[in-house]
Design a protein around this motif. Structure first.
Motif, PDB file in Angstrom:
ATOM      1  N   GLY A  57      12.890   4.792 -17.622  1.00 10.27           N
ATOM      2  CA  GLY A  57      12.264   3.990 -16.958  1.00 10.27           C
ATOM      3  C   GLY A  57      13.047   3.727 -15.602  1.00 10.27           C
ATOM      4  N   MET A  58      12.363   2.822 -14.886  1.00  5.47           N
ATOM      5  CA  MET A  58      12.806   2.431 -13.500  1.00  5.47           C
ATOM      6  C   MET A  58      12.267   0.937 -13.239  1.00  5.47           C
ATOM      7  SD  MET A  58      12.331   4.134  -9.567  1.00  5.47           S
ATOM      8  CE  MET A  58      10.592   3.182  -9.391  1.00  5.47           C
ATOM      9  N   MET A  59      13.135   0.248 -12.450  1.00 10.94           N
ATOM     10  CA  MET A  59      12.655  -1.122 -11.721  1.00 10.94           C
ATOM     11  C   MET A  59      13.108  -1.062 -10.311  1.00 10.94           C
ATOM     12  SD  MET A  59      13.643  -3.863 -14.804  1.00 10.94           S
ATOM     13  CE  MET A  59      12.754  -4.927 -13.702  1.00 10.94           C
ATOM     14  N   SER A  60      11.989  -1.365  -9.440  1.00 13.93           N
ATOM     15  CA  SER A  60      12.123  -1.234  -8.063  1.00 13.93           C
ATOM     16  C   SER A  60      11.307  -2.484  -7.395  1.00 13.93           C
ATOM     17  CB  SER A  60      11.378  -0.032  -7.487  1.00 13.93           C
ATOM     18  OG  SER A  60      11.640   0.084  -6.074  1.00 13.93           O
ATOM     19  N   SER A  61      12.161  -2.970  -6.401  1.00 15.16           N
ATOM     20  CA  SER A  61      11.648  -3.981  -5.690  1.00 15.16           C
ATOM     21  C   SER A  61      10.468  -3.498  -4.778  1.00 15.16           C
ATOM     22  CB  SER A  61      12.770  -4.831  -4.774  1.00 15.16           C
ATOM     23  OG  SER A  61      13.226  -3.849  -3.876  1.00 15.16           O
ATOM     24  N   VAL A  62       9.461  -4.171  -4.620  1.00 12.99           N
ATOM     25  CA  VAL A  62       8.268  -3.774  -3.803  1.00 12.99           C
ATOM     26  C   VAL A  62       8.022  -5.175  -2.912  1.00 12.99           C
ATOM     27  CG1 VAL A  62       7.592  -2.149  -5.342  1.00 12.99           C
ATOM     28  CG2 VAL A  62       6.812  -4.320  -5.644  1.00 12.99           C
ATOM     29  N   ARG A  63       6.888  -4.824  -2.239  1.00 19.77           N
ATOM     30  CA  ARG A  63       6.386  -5.756  -1.357  1.00 19.77           C
ATOM     31  C   ARG A  63       4.603  -5.486  -1.258  1.00 19.77           C
ATOM     32  NH1 ARG A  63       7.378  -9.891   1.499  1.00 19.77           N
ATOM     33  NH2 ARG A  63       5.747 -10.399   3.562  1.00 19.77           N
ATOM     34  N   LEU A  64       3.820  -6.317  -2.056  1.00 18.93           N
ATOM     35  CA  LEU A  64       2.446  -5.973  -2.152  1.00 18.93           C
ATOM     36  C   LEU A  64       1.753  -7.334  -1.836  1.00 18.93           C
ATOM     37  CD1 LEU A  64       2.762  -4.486  -5.969  1.00 18.93           C
ATOM     38  CD2 LEU A  64       2.885  -3.231  -3.562  1.00 18.93           C
ATOM     39  N   ASP A  65       0.600  -6.982  -1.055  1.00 19.54           N
ATOM     40  CA  ASP A  65      -0.167  -8.347  -0.584  1.00 19.54           C
ATOM     41  C   ASP A  65       0.670  -9.051   0.061  1.00 19.54           C
ATOM     42  OD1 ASP A  65      -2.165  -6.795  -1.935  1.00 19.54           O
ATOM     43  OD2 ASP A  65      -1.735  -7.529  -3.953  1.00 19.54           O
ATOM     44  N   ALA A  66       1.534  -8.816   0.961  1.00 17.26           N
ATOM     45  CA  ALA A  66       2.311  -9.831   1.574  1.00 17.26           C
ATOM     46  C   ALA A  66       3.243 -10.582   0.938  1.00 17.26           C
ATOM     47  CB  ALA A  66       1.639 -10.655   2.656  1.00 17.26           C
ATOM     48  N   ARG A  67       3.572 -10.153  -0.392  1.00 12.87           N
ATOM     49  CA  ARG A  67       4.331 -10.830  -1.529  1.00 12.87           C
ATOM     50  C   ARG A  67       5.323  -9.843  -1.970  1.00 12.87           C
ATOM     51  NH1 ARG A  67       0.207 -14.546  -5.005  1.00 12.87           N
ATOM     52  NH2 ARG A  67      -0.722 -15.565  -3.136  1.00 12.87           N
ATOM     53  N   ASP A  68       6.765 -10.541  -2.243  1.00 13.95           N
ATOM     54  CA  ASP A  68       7.748  -9.724  -2.951  1.00 13.95           C
ATOM     55  C   ASP A  68       7.375  -9.535  -4.362  1.00 13.95           C
ATOM     56  OD1 ASP A  68       9.216  -9.254  -0.895  1.00 13.95           O
ATOM     57  OD2 ASP A  68      10.377 -11.433  -0.784  1.00 13.95           O
ATOM     58  N   HIS A 100       0.114 -11.617  -9.278  1.00 11.07           N
ATOM     59  CA  HIS A 100      -1.259 -11.995  -9.806  1.00 11.07           C
ATOM     60  C   HIS A 100      -1.750 -10.809 -10.094  1.00 11.07           C
ATOM     61  CE1 HIS A 100      -1.613 -11.740  -5.428  1.00 11.07           C
ATOM     62  NE2 HIS A 100      -2.772 -11.464  -5.556  1.00 11.07           N
ATOM     63  N   GLU A 101      -1.621  -9.902  -9.523  1.00  5.86           N
ATOM     64  CA  GLU A 101      -2.283  -8.472  -9.578  1.00  5.86           C
ATOM     65  C   GLU A 101      -1.302  -7.400 -10.075  1.00  5.86           C
ATOM     66  OE1 GLU A 101      -4.416  -6.187 -10.694  1.00  5.86           O
ATOM     67  OE2 GLU A 101      -5.765  -7.147  -9.320  1.00  5.86           O
ATOM     68  N   SER A 102      -1.507  -6.837 -11.251  1.00  9.74           N
ATOM     69  CA  SER A 102      -0.549  -6.104 -11.800  1.00  9.74           C
ATOM     70  C   SER A 102      -0.517  -4.694 -11.539  1.00  9.74           C
ATOM     71  CB  SER A 102      -0.436  -6.104 -13.289  1.00  9.74           C
ATOM     72  OG  SER A 102      -1.640  -5.664 -13.807  1.00  9.74           O
ATOM     73  N   TYR A 103      -1.893  -4.284 -10.957  1.00  5.98           N
ATOM     74  CA  TYR A 103      -2.188  -3.048 -10.550  1.00  5.98           C
ATOM     75  C   TYR A 103      -1.587  -1.803 -11.802  1.00  5.98           C
ATOM     76  CZ  TYR A 103      -2.807  -4.614  -6.010  1.00  5.98           C
ATOM     77  OH  TYR A 103      -3.188  -5.590  -4.901  1.00  5.98           O
ATOM     78  N   TYR A 127      -6.613   4.917 -11.874  1.00  8.93           N
ATOM     79  CA  TYR A 127      -5.225   5.049 -11.040  1.00  8.93           C
ATOM     80  C   TYR A 127      -4.926   3.618 -10.301  1.00  8.93           C
ATOM     81  CZ  TYR A 127      -2.009   7.419  -7.950  1.00  8.93           C
ATOM     82  OH  TYR A 127      -0.967   7.632  -7.117  1.00  8.93           O
ATOM     83  N   PHE A 128      -4.052   3.140 -10.548  1.00 11.01           N
ATOM     84  CA  PHE A 128      -3.655   1.681  -9.995  1.00 11.01           C
ATOM     85  C   PHE A 128      -4.609   0.714 -10.368  1.00 11.01           C
ATOM     86  CE2 PHE A 128      -0.208   3.993  -7.702  1.00 11.01           C
ATOM     87  CZ  PHE A 128       0.647   2.963  -7.440  1.00 11.01           C
ATOM     88  N   ASN A 129      -5.172   0.876 -11.572  1.00 15.20           N
ATOM     89  CA  ASN A 129      -6.333  -0.116 -11.854  1.00 15.20           C
ATOM     90  C   ASN A 129      -7.449  -0.406 -10.891  1.00 15.20           C
ATOM     91  OD1 ASN A 129      -7.219  -1.708 -14.074  1.00 15.20           O
ATOM     92  ND2 ASN A 129      -6.358  -3.502 -13.099  1.00 15.20           N
ATOM     93  N   ALA A 130      -7.746   0.586 -10.223  1.00  9.04           N
ATOM     94  CA  ALA A 130      -8.738   0.499  -9.350  1.00  9.04           C
ATOM     95  C   ALA A 130     -10.152   1.009  -9.563  1.00  9.04           C
ATOM     96  CB  ALA A 130      -8.476   1.628  -8.069  1.00  9.04           C
ATOM     97  N   GLY A 131     -10.355   1.521 -10.970  1.00 12.20           N
ATOM     98  CA  GLY A 131     -11.676   1.828 -11.574  1.00 12.20           C
ATOM     99  C   GLY A 131     -12.097   3.094 -11.252  1.00 12.20           C
ATOM    100  N   TYR A 132     -11.105   4.242 -11.068  1.00 10.28           N
ATOM    101  CA  TYR A 132     -11.541   5.429 -10.908  1.00 10.28           C
ATOM    102  C   TYR A 132     -10.334   6.373 -11.428  1.00 10.28           C
ATOM    103  CZ  TYR A 132      -8.585   5.159  -6.554  1.00 10.28           C
ATOM    104  OH  TYR A 132      -7.773   5.026  -5.823  1.00 10.28           O
ATOM    105  N   PRO A 133     -10.712   7.477 -11.947  1.00  9.59           N
ATOM    106  CA  PRO A 133      -9.431   8.641 -12.096  1.00  9.59           C
ATOM    107  C   PRO A 133      -8.920   9.128 -11.077  1.00  9.59           C
ATOM    108  CG  PRO A 133     -11.621   9.484 -12.777  1.00  9.59           C
ATOM    109  CD  PRO A 133     -11.793   7.981 -12.392  1.00  9.59           C
ATOM    110  N   ALA A 134      -7.855   9.823 -11.377  1.00 11.73           N
ATOM    111  CA  ALA A 134      -7.239  10.411 -10.047  1.00 11.73           C
ATOM    112  C   ALA A 134      -6.215  11.792 -10.801  1.00 11.73           C
ATOM    113  CB  ALA A 134      -6.315   9.644  -9.279  1.00 11.73           C
ATOM    114  N   TRP A 135      -6.289  12.841 -10.159  1.00  8.82           N
ATOM    115  CA  TRP A 135      -5.170  13.962 -10.439  1.00  8.82           C
ATOM    116  C   TRP A 135      -4.254  13.915  -9.252  1.00  8.82           C
ATOM    117  CZ3 TRP A 135      -5.694  17.062 -14.634  1.00  8.82           C
ATOM    118  CH2 TRP A 135      -6.713  16.940 -15.401  1.00  8.82           C
ATOM    119  N   TYR A 136      -2.949  14.350  -9.735  1.00 13.27           N
ATOM    120  CA  TYR A 136      -1.792  14.512  -8.796  1.00 13.27           C
ATOM    121  C   TYR A 136      -0.916  15.562  -9.410  1.00 13.27           C
ATOM    122  CZ  TYR A 136       2.062  13.454  -5.617  1.00 13.27           C
ATOM    123  OH  TYR A 136       3.214  13.622  -4.655  1.00 13.27           O
ATOM    124  N   GLY A 137      -0.641  16.794  -8.193  1.00 17.14           N
ATOM    125  CA  GLY A 137       0.191  17.604  -8.326  1.00 17.14           C
ATOM    126  C   GLY A 137       1.252  17.557  -7.452  1.00 17.14           C
TER     127      GLY A 137
END
Length: 225
Positions: A57-68, A100-103, A127-137
């Motif tokens: 596992g990993m925990m990281s500080s982020v800044r999303l939607d202008a919020r920490d 407020h938005e977990s993504y 992917y990121f709870n955006a309502g569509y699937p995604a592939w990543y290689g």
């Protein structure tokens, strides 16, 4: 739940490792999740070498939607060594953010490792709870120069599904990272250049702040135990 099952169902003796890292910019698949700012990270891994199971596992500080906020990412999987320099793996990964938005989203992956090369293919149904699937290689590699110094590189390619007509943009994006590092055990220092080409963060559903750069130098300092 997948991680807990692995942690408590496997009876083989586990080896635990961890690390604490400071980065000048937290880049996830080329996208800045820290608004082009520094971030602090804490990671751990459990490895049951005799059985092939692992979890981490990993925990990281982020800044999303202008919020920490904080990102929590866990994974669990199984790896099998075919021969000394060749192995394969398969697993699951789950990520979510505070606020407020977990993504929140989950993805499955499979990978193949040969000597210093490691390739993985991921599939996320939402992917990121955006309502569509995604592939990543992705393909990662490293090479020792001399003594404690080494070089490393990463190449990734993401394809999202769903309608992108409203964005008038591509559904594909490539990201590349290359750099140099020095191993000062138990510390490790890396300097890398990262860049992306193709779809924007908004098209891919990344919750990064508007105006973040596609290209960046990233400096990282980590301490492992």
């Amino acid at each position: 739940m997948a991680v807990l099952v692995v942690l408590f169902a496997v009876q083989a003796r586990a080896q635990m490792t961890g690390s604490a890292t400071l980065v000048s910019d937290y880049r996830f698949r080329g996208a800045s999740l820290s608004d082009d700012r520094p971030a602090a990270q804490l990671a751990f891994d459990y490895d049951w070498a005799a059985s092939g199971w692992y979890a981490g596992g990993m925990m990281s500080s982020v800044r999303l939607d202008a919020r920490d906020a904080v990102q929590a990412l866990v994974d669990a999987g199984y790896a099998h060594r075919v021969r000394t320099d060749l192995s394969w793996e398969a697993g699951v990964r789950y990520s979510r953010f505070t606020g407020h938005e977990s993504y929140a989203y989950a993805e499955v992956y499979t990978g193949l490792a040969y000597r210093q090369l490691m390739g993985r293919l991921y599939y996320a149904p939402n992917y990121f709870n955006a309502g569509y699937p995604a592939w990543y290689g992705e393909l990662d590699g490293n090479h020792v120069l001399s003594g404690r110094w080494y070089v490393f590189a990463h190449a990734g390619y993401l394809r999202r599904s769903g309608d992108v007509a409203d964005y008038h943009a591509s559904r594909f994006r490539a990201d590349v990272r290359a750099g140099i590092g020095v191993n000062l055990a138990p510390c490790n220092v890396q300097l890398s250049w990262t860049t992306t080409r193709g779809a924007s963060d908004a098209v891919l559903g990344y919750p990064s702040a508007a105006g973040t750069t596609r290209n960046a130098w990233v400096l990282s300092l980590s301490y492992a135990w």
